[in-house]
Design a protein around this motif. Structure first.
Motif, PDB file in Angstrom:
ATOM      1  N   UNK A  95       0.867  -1.683  -0.207  1.00 25.66           N
ATOM      2  CA  UNK A  95       0.264   0.198   0.030  1.00 25.66           C
ATOM      3  C   UNK A  95       0.913   1.538  -0.205  1.00 25.66           C
ATOM      4  N   UNK A  96       1.765   1.403   0.712  1.00 25.05           N
ATOM      5  CA  UNK A  96       3.589   2.335   0.840  1.00 25.05           C
ATOM      6  C   UNK A  96       3.678   2.747  -0.636  1.00 25.05           C
ATOM      7  N   UNK A  97       3.942   1.388  -1.127  1.00 27.04           N
ATOM      8  CA  UNK A  97       4.019   1.686  -2.743  1.00 27.04           C
ATOM      9  C   UNK A  97       3.252   2.866  -3.552  1.00 27.04           C
ATOM     10  N   UNK A 118       7.434   7.652   5.940  1.00 26.98           N
ATOM     11  CA  UNK A 118       7.716   7.086   6.981  1.00 26.98           C
ATOM     12  C   UNK A 118       6.621   5.518   6.782  1.00 26.98           C
ATOM     13  N   UNK A 119       5.904   5.447   6.580  1.00 22.01           N
ATOM     14  CA  UNK A 119       5.403   3.966   5.950  1.00 22.01           C
ATOM     15  C   UNK A 119       5.746   2.995   5.427  1.00 22.01           C
ATOM     16  N   UNK A 168       9.711  -1.439  14.638  1.00 26.87           N
ATOM     17  CA  UNK A 168       9.471  -0.684  13.202  1.00 26.87           C
ATOM     18  C   UNK A 168       8.709   0.800  13.271  1.00 26.87           C
ATOM     19  N   UNK A 169       7.533   1.028  13.711  1.00 28.24           N
ATOM     20  CA  UNK A 169       6.737   2.179  13.598  1.00 28.24           C
ATOM     21  C   UNK A 169       7.968   3.192  14.700  1.00 28.24           C
ATOM     22  N   UNK A 170       8.420   3.337  15.384  1.00 29.01           N
ATOM     23  CA  UNK A 170       9.717   4.201  15.561  1.00 29.01           C
ATOM     24  C   UNK A 170      10.758   4.406  14.341  1.00 29.01           C
ATOM     25  N   UNK A 171      10.888   3.351  14.032  1.00 26.32           N
ATOM     26  CA  UNK A 171      11.645   4.037  12.916  1.00 26.32           C
ATOM     27  C   UNK A 171      11.549   4.735  11.407  1.00 26.32           C
TER      28      UNK A 171
END
Length: 334
Positions: A95-97, A118-119, A168-171
């Motif tokens: 979805x991000x792509x 970010x996503x 992963x969310x923090x990154x």
């Protein structure tokens, strides 16, 4: 009367003078009004089209896995929770792509760039971390075979899920919270707006996880060979049967680890040595194989699983093939 007595100093007829004055006025007005330039045509990068197509395939494929696990109450074991986490991460990556393609050509702004990158960072990080968690789970299921099916294993699985998604969310939030190169172009990495330091941290983290997965798979390979040998002795199998079973298990592990390395290693190493001054074609050429890993993951980890195969058959045709129902799990199914 006075107007008729005015002298025509130019010696030209009055009509000609009026026409010349009108031309001068129109020229002066046109010089002050800016010319309307034609809008430039929208040129789409073919590499972006390929990435968007890859994202669409990733989304469709992993959405099937997520729906199967979500709507099947029997698929709640730790292994299926981790496979579902992997499929969800790859689904978000796809979805991000797609969103990145839409925003890049239809809604260009700094905010959309930061949210999109970010996503993508968060989802691909969760995908790689889920692969590591699956490797850990497989190792524990073989090394602690007698105590694996216990509440402790379920608790440990939930802890791993919370940790991997939290990390992963923090990154993914780092670029959004200000760690980006939008204000200083010289600090950009091969993926704008990620900074060079941010890309280096992600690359080093990947190499560390790959080394850990390699070590775990070596241990899994040893355990599989030992189990296959014990089963062969107990059932008085021939040496060739033991060799074939062991070779199949080792080949499966080699395919899993080799595919992961082949997809991610080029982009990881390129991110470490390159920056924004390098030609973008190199970035696309190394990033595209990394997206292929999210296409291959459902085939390796989900669609090869007997329980997921049965659930998929029930959804598609309402029955389970006899060959699938009677199939026994072997030591090579790791």
């Amino acid at each position: 009367m006075n107007e008729d007595l005015k002298v025509n100093l130019s010696g030209l007829p009055r009509d000609d003078l009026d026409a010349a004055a009108a031309e001068n006025i129109s020229a002066a007005v046109s010089s002050r009004v800016p010319a309307v330039k034609p809008e430039p045509e929208l040129v789409v990068n073919p590499w972006d089209i390929v990435l968007c197509t890859s994202g669409t395939l990733i989304s469709c494929e992993n959405a099937i896995v997520v729906l199967i696990i979500f709507h099947n109450p029997s698929l709640r074991a730790p292994m299926f929770l981790l496979i579902g986490s992997l499929a969800l991460a790859d689904l978000l990556a796809g979805i991000g792509l797609i969103i990145n393609f839409v925003f890049a050509y239809l809604l260009q702004s700094e905010a959309t760039k930061l949210v999109t990158i970010g996503l993508i960072v968060a989802s691909f990080s969760a995908s790689v971390c889920s692969l590591l968690a699956i490797t850990v789970d497989r190792y524990l299921s073989l090394y602690y075979a007698l105590t694996y099916h216990s509440e402790r294993t379920v608790t440990f699985t939930y802890v791993m899920l919370v940790m991997l998604w939290g990390t992963s969310i923090c990154l993914g939030l780092l670029p959004v919270m200000g760690w980006n190169c939008l204000r200083d172009e010289s600090t950009c990495s091969v993926v704008r707006p990620l900074t060079k330091n941010n890309a280096a941290i992600l690359s080093v983290s990947f190499l560390f996880m790959f080394a850990l997965m390699l070590q775990l798979y070596i241990q899994i390979c040893k355990i599989v060979m030992r189990h296959a040998h014990q089963i062969a002795l107990q059932h008085h199998f021939l040496a060739t049967s033991h060799y074939v079973t062991t070779r199949k298990g080792v080949s499966t592990l080699a395919i899993i680890l080799g595919t992961f390395a082949a997809c991610w290693m080029p982009f990881t190493l390129y991110s470490l040595i390159a920056d924004y001054t390098y030609p973008s074609i190199y970035t696309y050429a190394t990033l595209l194989p990394a997206t292929y890993n999210s296409i291959i993951n459902p085939v390796i980890y989900a669609f090869r699983n007997q329980e997921i195969q049965k659930a998929l058959c029930l959804i598609c045709c309402g029955c389970i093939p006899s060959s699938l129902a009677q199939r026994a799990r072997s030591p090579s199914d790791v």
